[in-house]
Design a protein around this motif. Structure first.
Motif, PDB file in Angstrom:
ATOM      1  N   MET A 178     -46.673  42.453 -30.628  1.00 25.26           N
ATOM      2  CA  MET A 178     -47.199  42.993 -31.874  1.00 25.26           C
ATOM      3  C   MET A 178     -48.665  42.607 -31.985  1.00 25.26           C
ATOM      4  O   MET A 178     -49.120  41.662 -31.365  1.00 25.26           O
ATOM      5  CB  MET A 178     -46.418  42.447 -33.069  1.00 25.26           C
ATOM      6  N   ARG A 179     -49.364  43.347 -32.833  1.00 20.94           N
ATOM      7  CA  ARG A 179     -50.816  43.190 -32.930  1.00 20.94           C
ATOM      8  C   ARG A 179     -51.240  42.888 -34.358  1.00 20.94           C
ATOM      9  O   ARG A 179     -50.810  43.558 -35.301  1.00 20.94           O
ATOM     10  CB  ARG A 179     -51.471  44.474 -32.475  1.00 20.94           C
ATOM     11  N   ALA A 180     -52.094  41.882 -34.508  1.00 22.34           N
ATOM     12  CA  ALA A 180     -52.710  41.569 -35.797  1.00 22.34           C
ATOM     13  C   ALA A 180     -54.192  41.925 -35.710  1.00 22.34           C
ATOM     14  O   ALA A 180     -54.824  41.726 -34.672  1.00 22.34           O
ATOM     15  CB  ALA A 180     -52.541  40.093 -36.146  1.00 22.34           C
ATOM     16  N   PHE A 181     -54.705  42.455 -36.789  1.00 26.61           N
ATOM     17  CA  PHE A 181     -56.129  42.798 -36.876  1.00 26.61           C
ATOM     18  C   PHE A 181     -56.729  42.038 -38.052  1.00 26.61           C
ATOM     19  O   PHE A 181     -56.183  42.068 -39.155  1.00 26.61           O
ATOM     20  CB  PHE A 181     -56.303  44.302 -37.068  1.00 26.61           C
ATOM     21  N   VAL A 182     -57.819  41.354 -37.806  1.00 28.71           N
ATOM     22  CA  VAL A 182     -58.525  40.589 -38.832  1.00 28.71           C
ATOM     23  C   VAL A 182     -59.875  41.254 -39.054  1.00 28.71           C
ATOM     24  O   VAL A 182     -60.585  41.538 -38.090  1.00 28.71           O
ATOM     25  CB  VAL A 182     -58.726  39.120 -38.392  1.00 28.71           C
ATOM     26  N   THR A 183     -60.223  41.497 -40.316  1.00 24.61           N
ATOM     27  CA  THR A 183     -61.503  42.137 -40.607  1.00 24.61           C
ATOM     28  C   THR A 183     -62.182  41.510 -41.820  1.00 24.61           C
ATOM     29  O   THR A 183     -61.530  41.129 -42.781  1.00 24.61           O
ATOM     30  CB  THR A 183     -61.344  43.659 -40.819  1.00 24.61           C
ATOM     31  N   VAL A 184     -63.496  41.434 -41.735  1.00 29.26           N
ATOM     32  CA  VAL A 184     -64.309  41.008 -42.879  1.00 29.26           C
ATOM     33  C   VAL A 184     -65.179  42.159 -43.372  1.00 29.26           C
ATOM     34  O   VAL A 184     -66.052  41.964 -44.207  1.00 29.26           O
ATOM     35  CB  VAL A 184     -65.171  39.768 -42.550  1.00 29.26           C
ATOM     36  N   GLY A 185     -64.950  43.360 -42.829  1.00 27.61           N
ATOM     37  CA  GLY A 185     -65.738  44.516 -43.251  1.00 27.61           C
ATOM     38  C   GLY A 185     -67.204  44.320 -42.922  1.00 27.61           C
ATOM     39  O   GLY A 185     -67.560  43.781 -41.884  1.00 27.61           O
ATOM     40  N   SER A 186     -68.058  44.732 -43.833  1.00 30.43           N
ATOM     41  CA  SER A 186     -69.504  44.610 -43.605  1.00 30.43           C
ATOM     42  C   SER A 186     -70.054  43.293 -44.132  1.00 30.43           C
ATOM     43  O   SER A 186     -71.250  43.064 -44.087  1.00 30.43           O
ATOM     44  CB  SER A 186     -70.238  45.785 -44.263  1.00 30.43           C
ATOM     45  N   THR A 187     -69.173  42.425 -44.610  1.00 29.88           N
ATOM     46  CA  THR A 187     -69.611  41.155 -45.179  1.00 29.88           C
ATOM     47  C   THR A 187     -69.648  40.059 -44.128  1.00 29.88           C
ATOM     48  O   THR A 187     -69.235  40.253 -42.987  1.00 29.88           O
ATOM     49  CB  THR A 187     -68.655  40.703 -46.313  1.00 29.88           C
ATOM     50  N   ARG A 188     -70.104  38.912 -44.540  1.00 26.59           N
ATOM     51  CA  ARG A 188     -70.057  37.703 -43.728  1.00 26.59           C
ATOM     52  C   ARG A 188     -69.048  36.782 -44.404  1.00 26.59           C
ATOM     53  O   ARG A 188     -69.202  36.463 -45.583  1.00 26.59           O
ATOM     54  CB  ARG A 188     -71.445  37.060 -43.685  1.00 26.59           C
ATOM     55  N   PHE A 189     -68.027  36.384 -43.685  1.00 25.67           N
ATOM     56  CA  PHE A 189     -66.983  35.537 -44.256  1.00 25.67           C
ATOM     57  C   PHE A 189     -66.623  34.474 -43.214  1.00 25.67           C
ATOM     58  O   PHE A 189     -65.581  34.507 -42.579  1.00 25.67           O
ATOM     59  CB  PHE A 189     -65.781  36.404 -44.620  1.00 25.67           C
ATOM     60  N   ASP A 190     -67.541  33.510 -43.068  1.00 24.24           N
ATOM     61  CA  ASP A 190     -67.409  32.463 -42.058  1.00 24.24           C
ATOM     62  C   ASP A 190     -66.069  31.743 -42.138  1.00 24.24           C
ATOM     63  O   ASP A 190     -65.410  31.517 -41.124  1.00 24.24           O
ATOM     64  CB  ASP A 190     -68.528  31.427 -42.198  1.00 24.24           C
ATOM     65  N   ALA A 191     -65.652  31.364 -43.346  1.00 28.94           N
ATOM     66  CA  ALA A 191     -64.436  30.559 -43.518  1.00 28.94           C
ATOM     67  C   ALA A 191     -63.199  31.277 -42.982  1.00 28.94           C
ATOM     68  O   ALA A 191     -62.348  30.661 -42.333  1.00 28.94           O
ATOM     69  CB  ALA A 191     -64.248  30.188 -44.984  1.00 28.94           C
ATOM     70  N   LEU A 192     -63.077  32.575 -43.225  1.00 29.61           N
ATOM     71  CA  LEU A 192     -61.915  33.317 -42.748  1.00 29.61           C
ATOM     72  C   LEU A 192     -61.912  33.407 -41.223  1.00 29.61           C
ATOM     73  O   LEU A 192     -60.890  33.153 -40.572  1.00 29.61           O
ATOM     74  CB  LEU A 192     -61.853  34.715 -43.362  1.00 29.61           C
ATOM     75  N   ILE A 193     -63.043  33.735 -40.645  1.00 30.48           N
ATOM     76  CA  ILE A 193     -63.105  33.864 -39.184  1.00 30.48           C
ATOM     77  C   ILE A 193     -62.868  32.515 -38.521  1.00 30.48           C
ATOM     78  O   ILE A 193     -62.112  32.409 -37.547  1.00 30.48           O
ATOM     79  CB  ILE A 193     -64.449  34.475 -38.728  1.00 30.48           C
ATOM     80  N   GLN A 194     -63.478  31.463 -39.046  1.00 30.64           N
ATOM     81  CA  GLN A 194     -63.268  30.124 -38.480  1.00 30.64           C
ATOM     82  C   GLN A 194     -61.799  29.725 -38.552  1.00 30.64           C
ATOM     83  O   GLN A 194     -61.268  29.097 -37.637  1.00 30.64           O
ATOM     84  CB  GLN A 194     -64.138  29.100 -39.210  1.00 30.64           C
ATOM     85  N   GLU A 195     -61.125  30.114 -39.628  1.00 33.34           N
ATOM     86  CA  GLU A 195     -59.717  29.757 -39.814  1.00 33.34           C
ATOM     87  C   GLU A 195     -58.810  30.520 -38.845  1.00 33.34           C
ATOM     88  O   GLU A 195     -57.906  29.925 -38.260  1.00 33.34           O
ATOM     89  CB  GLU A 195     -59.291  30.026 -41.258  1.00 33.34           C
TER      90      GLU A 195
END
Length: 172
Positions: free
Chosen positions: A1-18
């Protein structure tokens, strides 16, 4: 199965780092996900320098294949291929994902000036269309999302808006 993570056009360091942390990837793996695609935007994180030129960076952690990239002109293909989407709580992304009938975890970006992402996430969670999470609770929310009985989001009905517009403009 596949998960996709997106922050759109924003910068969201905490989510990506997590989401690239071992415990989150283990939660995804234990929930049956073997592939994670991350649209990181301009976020700063451990591998951000290797995706700075727009290339895709692949890493292998916790038995999960992870690819990370900055932007694409359109995310429709990513939404279609995903079994789960983890996203900032941007309204456009939420509507796109829910209209495709995908499981969605939203993580409001608390660094933004107002609380609109949090308010939208809570309102849609109360209607049982998605799961809202904080960075700290993301692993637990991942563990819960696959067994959650979510309510399908209603299909788009352009006639509703047209009716409101007709009334507002005095056509009716």
């Amino acid at each position: 199965m596949r998960a996709f993570v997106t922050v759109g056009s924003t910068r969201f360091d905490a989510l990506i780092q997590e989401v690239i942390k071992e415990d989150i990837l283990l939660s995804l793996s234990r929930s049956g996900y073997d592939e994670v695609s991350i649209q990181c935007g301009n976020s700063s994180f451990e591998f951000s320098s290797s995706v700075a030129d727009g290339s895709v960076h692949d890493i292998e952690r916790a038995e999960v294949s992870v690819s990370c990239w900055k932007f694409k002109p359109n995310l429709e293909e990513e939404y279609e291929e995903a079994d789960l989407v983890i996203s900032h709580a941007g309204s456009g992304t939420i509507l796109d994902v829910l209209r495709k009938g995908k499981r969605l975890i939203v993580v409001p970006n608390e660094t933004l000036l107002d609380n609109h992402q949090h308010e939208l996430a809570i309102a849609l969670e109360e209607k049982n269309h998605l799961k809202s999470s904080t960075i700290a609770d993301l692993a637990q929310t991942i563990n819960e999302i696959n067994t959650a009985q979510l309510t399908p989001f209603p299909p788009h009905d352009g006639k509703l808006f047209a009716g409101v517009l007709d009334i507002t403009m005095g056509f009716i």
